[in-house]
Scaffold this active site. Structure first.
Site, PDB file in Angstrom:
ATOM      1  N   LYS B  80     -17.705 -23.069 -27.483  1.00 19.59           N
ATOM      2  CA  LYS B  80     -19.037 -23.003 -26.877  1.00 19.59           C
ATOM      3  C   LYS B  80     -18.901 -23.586 -25.470  1.00 19.59           C
ATOM      4  O   LYS B  80     -18.188 -24.579 -25.262  1.00 19.59           O
ATOM      5  CB  LYS B  80     -19.981 -23.870 -27.723  1.00 19.59           C
ATOM      6  CG  LYS B  80     -21.442 -23.864 -27.318  1.00 19.59           C
ATOM      7  CD  LYS B  80     -22.229 -24.769 -28.286  1.00 19.59           C
ATOM      8  CE  LYS B  80     -23.723 -24.734 -28.027  1.00 19.59           C
ATOM      9  NZ  LYS B  80     -24.461 -25.568 -29.032  1.00 19.59           N
ATOM     10  N   SER B 155     -28.423 -23.186 -30.905  1.00 22.85           N
ATOM     11  CA  SER B 155     -27.937 -22.812 -29.604  1.00 22.85           C
ATOM     12  C   SER B 155     -26.501 -22.304 -29.562  1.00 22.85           C
ATOM     13  O   SER B 155     -26.081 -21.743 -28.560  1.00 22.85           O
ATOM     14  CB  SER B 155     -28.035 -24.020 -28.677  1.00 22.85           C
ATOM     15  OG  SER B 155     -27.162 -25.048 -29.131  1.00 22.85           O
ATOM     16  N   SER B 179     -28.065 -26.606 -34.350  1.00 26.15           N
ATOM     17  CA  SER B 179     -27.496 -25.614 -33.430  1.00 26.15           C
ATOM     18  C   SER B 179     -26.189 -24.964 -33.869  1.00 26.15           C
ATOM     19  O   SER B 179     -25.738 -24.016 -33.241  1.00 26.15           O
ATOM     20  CB  SER B 179     -27.303 -26.238 -32.039  1.00 26.15           C
ATOM     21  OG  SER B 179     -28.507 -26.148 -31.322  1.00 26.15           O
TER      22      SER B 179
END
Ligand code: MG
Ligand code: ZN
Lengths: 98, 500, 489
Positions: B80, B155, B179
């Protein structure tokens, strides 16, 4: 309790956020709504409950006083939008240090 | 080809060890898949193909020389784009960090490098990890491979979508209030939020420091256990890192089953979407069938978890994001004086959701409001921790839905921040307590054919029990994305049909 | 005659002192702590506030803070916490300062000072630890913040461990505040934890000062005074401010709560430009650092390591060595000076006042001329003691000893060696002196006759001639005695 426009302006200044009029209007509405949702915790009586600031119960985490490597001046300044004389350059400062 | 794409990381490692597969073959296949799915999904922010191939080559040579760095040397990974990567642009999906090239690596990246994992690239996310849909990326939303009009969750939506689409065998995400688990659930993959302090936060761009935790996303439980094992453990650069977290080989004992485990079903957490709750109820039945002892568990304080979470996370975020001011890195907007320069840089550099959290957090911490908001939320945090501690005296694990709903349409919740925040209702309390949790797929909803995730919560540092239950459940259900059944093939098929 | 009663005022002063600790590395990272140097060469992801970096507390900085706290009579908190102080300033890399708030490391201490009006006990509210900021240079204009075109930031200093000491409002005059600062500086200096140089900024003093009518219950309007860059400035700035506030009260003018800056050249204070009401620091517990809970053993260890307090040492010097207050003050400006004196006095073993004289009158003179500090000199305490012993033993005269000291200062050689190498030993051999006397009498028969007639003035002149003949090396006492017995008996 709705958030006042003055509160929005004050917080935007504190947080150094330039917001348009429209953004301020929307912020006032959104923050009011979110804080209304948060209001439900106000019904709890928690005076005898200690606050938790850390999820793990650690204490006394320290490092020995030893010198390690630093970045070179070139690398330190590599990301700077503006620099001069080995320093980060910023527009003039109007307010003194608080 | 498709076999490589949906091969579990643990299987890749085994095939490489057996000399049936090279790291270069794997990386080449994944890079092609990454290119093929990018326009449909927008899962990547940066791709590092040259580096990946170079590292794959080196891994193959090490293996040939009998000098592999780990059992997973050569199995590539995606991060990420909130993990700081030396010499690779790190943006957190924000314009305010556009083009920033860090001079250092996150501990997680360092450890995965040391284990020989080639870096495929950096996955898209909600700006600074603030969101539950990955719509809040300054570089465009990520789409759900199951239905590209839907969000993948967030996220860590980029990481989840890439793994679901067969563009990466596994990926690192971060979880502050759900997330990792929520996008894993919405994208049909496995996602783990480890115990707070198990994985170093050094080099993980901070959102809400007391809640943030890095964790793996993969298509199988074993892959998640393996990837977590590569990075877990004490880091002296993170003061909140647990000094002695115990054994970090999470594959050990993972096949021991759930026989006799006491599992609490959270009474208060019933998904409002019928198709979701139906799959969850089935999952509970399956665990019971496997020999677990299920019991109803009431966690009344959890009702206050979400509001407390939505005070603590913006408060910490407002402070963590103060450093983005146009002085030391990132683009700058001009101003007459330094205060104006900073305000404009921040006003234009941050997206709407980030600004909302900064405003909310600054307000909750400001003079006259601290006690009622931040202070009170911290006390709620104590309640939740105490309630969980009590629960663990009668149960070994706790189960609930991961998300109240399946994937929703892009744009559907964009105008209503509160509706978006409700996505985290079952996951955020776990972050407040710092416990471990996993989301494991339990099939698709009969309503819309979209994936549903089961959340299994474990006490601090009890990842081993959590993985055992998740693995037993996954194996019995047999619902794992495969070369035959996966959402990624359609994406490339459509593209191939159009272009070649 | 019409007697007007002057209103009687009471001044209240509280101080806030920041002290940079002399640790090797910074507070939360391993960058070196140093003064000046090439800009931005002592930074890293942590002290530059790069995204993703995390702080880890320096153990020695915590230890030093506890030392200061204990030396100021404070309690060490059983549980203390780091907080973030949030405000934007370009010299602050994270736009928050890691500091302490309601749970400081040390609290509730006191320091006794001797003022003109008698002893005063100043309460210490708290002693806490935080990180220093970077340094701004204001370019264009006159190098000052106002009227500058832009500023340049150097983060070498950012993250240096900084101790903040806050006093209770127990000081009631500018002079008392100055005396307190001197005493505090001596205490911290004695601990060896900081350079405490106000001129270099390793010690910074801010003051809150207000004036009210005697007997009034409420404090007057509080003014914060900053930019006092020396101990002397503290006295001058606060005296000016005291007068200014009294004059305002006399004239029934309202005082405003504000920050004022001291102008060293003008000797006045003027209004700063901090926007009032803008300081809302939004303190909250630093989530990246865990609480600190020192063990009783560690605190006991710290207590055992504390040196003699400067005030105790002053009393002891006066009573033990019989030195006057003025000399004692000079000898105790720093712990090192006092230690130097004591080891010289011990090596000497005789009347310590002789050491005091040689040290203050002679060695300090040489130090001043060369711009050196006592710690730099090649003259060791033992060597100074050796020199004084040679004088006592009559090996060299006092006058020669000064020359020997100058040589010792330059070369670092010991006194015996210098005396030997330079052939400075006094001639105390009777035969050698007699032969010189013979020669002098033979050459100055007339003068000798005068002495024989009882002229003591001429005796002195003859002594001089003998000394000249021996290049000053003859023991003058012996020459006088021998001449006297030869000519006057
Ligand atoms: Mg301070
Ligand atoms: Zn540093």
């Amino acid at each position: 309790m709705p958030i006042s426009r003055q509160a929005v302006d004050h917080v935007a200044r504190l947080a150094r956020l330039a917001l348009s009029e429209e953004e301020r209007d929307k912020m006032q509405v959104d923050l009011t709504k979110i804080l209304e949702h948060a209001e439900r915790i106000q019904t709890l009586h928690l005076d005898d409950v200690a606050p938790t600031s850390h999820a793990v119960p650690l204490h006394n985490v320290m490092r020995p006083d030893e010198v390690g490597e630093s970045l070179s001046q070139e690398i330190a300044l590599a990301g700077a939008p503006e620099s001069a004389d080995g320093r980060f350059k910023v527009p003039r400062i109007l307010e003194e240090e608080e | 080809m498709s076999e490589i794409l949906y091969m579990p990381a643990t299987a890749m490692a085994a095939a490489m060890a057996a000399g049936e597969l090279s790291s270069r073959e794997v990386v080449a296949a994944l890079l092609e898949r990454a290119g093929g799915t990018q326009s449909a999904l927008n899962g990547w922010l940066q791709r590092t193909p040259e580096r990946a191939l170079k590292e794959a080559h080196a891994a193959d040579e090490r293996r040939a020389a009998g000098k592999s760095r780990s059992a997973f040397d050569g199995v590539p990974v995606a991060y990420k784009d909130i993990f700081v990567t030396k010499d690779v642009v790190t943006t957190c999906a924000s314009k305010i960090l556009e083009g920033w090239v860090p001079p250092y690596d996150a501990t997680v990246v360092e450890r995965c490098d040391a284990a020989g994992l080639p870096m495929l690239g950096k996955a898209n996310l909600d700006e600074f990890a603030m969101g539950s849909s990955t719509e809040n990326s300054a570089f465009g939303p990520v789409r759900n491979p199951w239905n590209t009009t839907m969000v993948p969750g967030g996220s860590s939506g980029g990481s989840a979508a890439l793994v679901a689409a067969g563009a990466a065998p596994w990926a690192w995400g971060t979880d502050t209030g759900g997330s990792i688990r929520q996008p894993a659930a919405l994208s049909g993959v496995v996602g783990v939020k480890p115990t707070y302090g198990l994985v170093s936060r050094y080099g993980l761009v901070a959102f809400a420091s007391s809640l943030d935790q890095a964790g793996p996303l993969a298509r199988t439980v074993k892959d998640c256990a393996a990837l977590l094992g590569l990075a877990a453990g004490h880091d002296p650069r993170d003061s909140t890192s647990i000094p002695a977290p115990g054994a970090t080989d999470y594959l050990a004992g993972i096949e021991d089953g759930v026989e006799g485990l006491r599992i609490g079903v959270v009474k208060e957490f019933r998904a409002p979407e019928a198709g979701v709750q139906a799959r969850i109820d089935e999952a509970y039945g399956r665990l019971e069938k496997l020999g677990a002892k299920l019991q109803e568990l009431s966690l009344p304080s959890f009702e206050f978890g979400l509001p407390a979470y939505y005070l603590i996370n913006p408060a910490e975020a407002s402070s963590n994001l103060a450093r983005y001011d146009g002085v030391r890195y990132g683009p700058r907007r001009r101003g007459e004086d330094v205060a104006q320069m900073m305000s404009r840089t921040r006003g234009e550099g941050f997206g709407a959701e980030v600004k909302r959290r900064i405003m909310l957090g600054s307000y909750a911490l400001s003079a006259g409001y601290y006690d009622a908001y931040y202070g009170k939320a911290q006390r709620v945090r104590t309640l939740i921790i105490e309630e969980l501690d009590r629960a663990y005296s009668s149960v070994d694990l706790i189960v609930s839905p991961t998300s109240p709903t399946t994937a929703f349409r892009i744009g559907e919740r964009a105008a209503d921040p509160l509706a978006m925040y409700l996505s985290d209702v079952y996951t955020a309390p776990v972050n407040l307590a710092g416990n471990a949790a996993i989301s494991v797929p339990c099939g698709t909803s009969e309503d819309n054919g979209l994936p549903v995730g089961l959340q299994i919560i474990a006490g601090a540092l009890d990842e081993h029990t959590m993985f055992r239950a998740a693995y037993a459940f996954e194996q019995d259900l047999g619902w794992i994305l495969s070369p035959e059944g996966n959402p990624g093939n359609d994406l490339t098929a459509a593209r191939k049909g159009g272009s070649s | 005659m019409n007697v007007q009663t002057q209103p009687s005022y009471e001044t209240t002063i509280g101080l806030e002192i920041h002290v940079e600790l002399a640790t090797k590395s910074k507070m939360f990272c391993s960058c070196r702590v140093a003064f000046a140097g090439e800009p931005n060469t002592r930074t890293c992801p942590v002290c530059l506030g790069l995204p993703g970096s995390l702080p880890v507390a320096n153990e020695r900085a915590i230890e030093y803070t506890m030392k200061i706290g204990r030396a100021l009579g404070c309690d060490v908190a059983g549980h203390s916490l780091w907080h973030r102080k949030n405000y934007f300033y370009p010299d602050m890399p994270k736009n928050y300062q890691i500091s302490q708030y309601d749970l400081p490391l040390c609290y509730s201490g006191s320091v006794a000072i001797a003022t003109e009006s008698g002893p005063v006990t100043v309460g210490i509210t708290r002693v806490h630890l935080e990180e220093d900021t970077g340094k701004s240079i204001h370019a264009g204009g006159r190098g000052r913040i106002h009227g500058s075109d832009y500023s340049l930031e150097d983060f070498n200093r950012a993250g240096t461990p900084l101790v903040e000491i806050v006093t209770d409002p127990d000081l009631h005059s500018a002079e008392d505040a100055r005396v307190f600062v001197v005493e505090l500086r001596a205490i911290i200096e004695s601990l060896g934890v900081s350079d405490v140089r106000m001129e270099e900024g390793s010690m910074r003093v801010d003051a809150n000062i207000s004036v009210r009518l005697s007997g009034e219950a409420e404090y007057g309007t509080k003014v914060e005074v900053k930019n006092m860059n020396s101990v002397r400035s503290v006295g001058r700035a606060l005296a000016y401010e005291e007068t200014r506030q009294r004059a305002a009260l006399d004239a029934a003018e309202a005082l405003v709560q504000e920050t004022r800056h001291f102008d060293e050249k003008k000797g006045t204070t003027s209004q700063g430009r901090t926007k009032e009401g803008s300081s809302d620091y939004r303190y909250f517990p630093e989530p990246d650092l865990v609480p600190f809970e020192p063990s009783a053993e560690w605190i006991a260890e710290i207590d055992a390591s504390l040196p003699e307090k400067p005030a105790e040492r002053r009393h002891r010097f006066m009573s033990e060595y019989g030195i006057g207050a003025t000399e004692t003050a000079i000898l105790t400006t720093t712990r090192a000076t006092g230690d130097w004196f004591e080891s010289a006095a011990r090596a000497y073993g005789g009347d310590a006042k002789k050491i005091v004289n040689w040290l203050i009158a002679d060695l300090y003179g040489l130090l001043n001329e060369s711009g050196q500090e006592l710690s730099d000199t090649k003259v060791s305490p033992g060597r100074l003691a050796g020199l004084v012993k040679l004088v006592d033993a009559g090996v060299i005269s006092g006058k020669q000893a000064k020359l020997v000291l100058t040589e010792m200062f330059a070369s670092g050689k010991d006194a015996e060696g210098i005396v030997r190498d330079e052939g400075l030993e006094q001639i105390s051999d009777t035969d050698a002196i007699e032969s010189a006397i013979d020669a002098v009498i033979a050459a100055n028969a007339e003068a000798a006759d005068k002495v024989r007639a009882g002229n003591t003035g001429t005796l002195g002149w003859l002594v001089g001639q003998v000394m000249k003949k021996t290049q000053g090396r003859a023991n003058p006492k012996m020459v006088t005695e021998l001449l006297r017995s030869r000519l006057m008996r």
